[in-house]
Write an enzyme that holds these catalytic residues in place. Structure first.
Site, mmCIF file in Angstrom:
data_model
loop_
_atom_site.group_PDB
_atom_site.id
_atom_site.type_symbol
_atom_site.label_atom_id
_atom_site.label_comp_id
_atom_site.label_asym_id
_atom_site.label_seq_id
_atom_site.Cartn_x
_atom_site.Cartn_y
_atom_site.Cartn_z
ATOM 1 N N PRO A 194 -5.688 -0.043 18.237
ATOM 2 C CG PRO A 194 -7.569 -1.228 17.543
ATOM 3 C CD PRO A 194 -6.930 -0.636 18.762
ATOM 4 C CE LYS B 106 2.661 2.965 13.784
ATOM 5 N NZ LYS B 106 3.438 2.750 12.558
ATOM 6 C CE1 TYR C 238 -6.785 3.529 10.906
ATOM 7 C CE2 TYR C 238 -6.099 3.904 8.642
ATOM 8 C CZ TYR C 238 -5.946 3.240 9.841
ATOM 9 O OH TYR C 238 -4.967 2.285 9.978
ATOM 10 C CE1 TYR D 137 -1.916 3.634 9.321
ATOM 11 C CE2 TYR D 137 -0.772 2.950 7.332
ATOM 12 C CZ TYR D 137 -1.835 2.840 8.194
ATOM 13 O OH TYR D 137 -2.834 1.921 7.948
ATOM 14 C CG HIS E 146 -2.138 -0.826 1.076
ATOM 15 N ND1 HIS E 146 -3.284 -0.626 1.816
ATOM 16 C CD2 HIS E 146 -2.400 -1.867 0.257
ATOM 17 C CE1 HIS E 146 -4.199 -1.512 1.464
ATOM 18 N NE2 HIS E 146 -3.686 -2.276 0.524
#
Length: 389
Positions: free
Chosen positions: A292, A296, A200, A384, A72
């Site tokens: 979550p 991580k 998200y 991220y 990704h």
């Protein structure tokens, strides 16, 4: 039985540590309370940092991950009808990999016999002894018989509820914890994802996440109160709620299907320090839990065992006690940064029960700033994709 390193827990942390030690010629035995089928039945995270994929490749165990995983280049933050794309590839030069924790565990498990890594499953009543002395040992029962493993070191990779952390006296340790006033209701279904990247979403009805395990298996979550019951969420109701919270663009591409698995997970931030006491080390969920939101959990476990394998290799190869002493500090420095990122992203994207109109305006202002600032997007992307080891 005698070994150099006894590892408690045959999840990805314990197995990865065992493989890293065996690659350095260090004897290790892994003890797991559950059966192999039970271990593989745990459905967990699926977004891997470069740190984790590099460790698998270094061990020569990344072939299936590279063939079947989904690289990704970015992900999305949604606020109402707006999608803010964080282009992590352009901003950091790196990618993340979507490849389920179950598949990582399966790869590590399958390679154990040929790599000389002994794994003892169905070990009940595991107990740690003399961890503050030079000769620690484990006891457990299996098939009705009592067993003992003597080791130079014991590594607790046995999760939040395992016995390892409890073997460290409260007088020498500190636990930091934040309990969030909501959980994630998740559904796993054999349907194609609604977007080729994660979304998200911050919605007035609560957070939502569109994720995936493969091109044909999707994982979705919504924020729910802690007292919510699974029985109150039949599949149709959950799909309807996801369509509302994720926004019209994502909703138009949602494919519905029956749930393979459905569960509610509470959210917490937790750090236990130090991560070493005498000849006992902690790694992974035994020492820390992250919400979550930041993806991580598994990745922090991987960085822990990277640091720990380096420390143990230095001890056995060069009698370097300083490397052993530095493990906890090295691991915690990265852990707290990851905790910070996961906490901030959780605050940004969720609706808290005690939030007021001012708090909501701060979320909107933050998202507006992120949408318009390359610097803000770079900060998010760097965290991220994973901070350097």
């Amino acid at each position: 039985m005698k070994t150099q390193v006894a590892i408690i827990g045959a999840g990805p942390a314990g197995l990865l540590l065992g493989h890293l030690l065996r690659a350095e010629g260090i004897d290790a035995v892994v003890v797991e309370r559950a059966s192999p089928d039970y271990v593989l039945g745990r459905i967990r995270a699926g977004v891997l940092e470069r740190t984790t994929t590099d460790l698998m490749d270094r061990l020569g165990l990344g072939a299936r991950m590279q063939a079947e995983g989904l690289p990704h280049d970015g992900f999305h933050l949604a606020d109402g009808e707006r999608l803010i794309r964080i282009d992590i590839a352009a901003l950091t030069g790196r990618q993340v990999m979507v490849y389920g924790q179950t598949e990582i565990t399966r790869d590590l498990m399958a390679a154990a016999p040929e790599r000389g890594l002994e794994v003892i499953y169905d070990a009940a009543d595991v107990a740690l002894h003399d961890v503050d002395r030079d000769a620690p040992w484990l006891s457990f029962t299996k098939d009705g018989s009592e067993h003992r493993i003597d080791a130079a070191f014991i590594c607790g990779c046995d999760g939040f509820h395992g016995p390892s952390r409890k073997a460290i006296p409260a007088s020498v340790a500190t636990a930091y914890e934040k309990i969030y006033p909501f959980g994630w209701l998740g559904i796993l279904a054999d349907v194609p994802p609604c977007n080729h990247e994660l979304i998200y979403a911050n919605h007035e009805r609560g957070f939502a996440l569109a994720s995936m395990r493969s091109e044909t298996r999707s994982r979705y979550y919504i924020q729910v109160p802690l007292d919510e019951k699974i029985e109150e969420w039949p599949d149709d109701r959950l799909w309807d709620e996801l369509a509302v919270r994720l926004g019209p663009e994502a909703a138009a591409h949602i494919t519905r299907g029956p749930a393979i698995e459905k569960s509610i997970a509470p959210l917490r931030s937790f750090v236990f320090e130090p991560m070493r006491h005498g000849r006992l080390f902690l790694a992974g969920d035994s020492a820390h839990i992250v919400p979550p939101t930041g993806a991580k959990g598994l990745n922090l476990a991987a960085s822990d065992v990277h640091y720990l394998s380096e420390a143990l290799s230095a001890f056995f190869q060069r009698n370097d006690n300083d490397a052993v002493a530095r493990y906890s500090g090295r691991a915690l420095a990265r852990i707290w940064k990851s905790e910070r990122f996961s906490w901030q992203l959780t605050k940004l994207m969720h609706r808290f029960p005690d939030s007021d109109a001012f708090d909501r305006r701060m979320q909107v202002a933050d998202l507006d700033y992120i949408a318009s600032s390359v610097a803000a997007q770079t900060t998010i992307a760097e965290n991220y994709v994973g901070l350097p080891l």
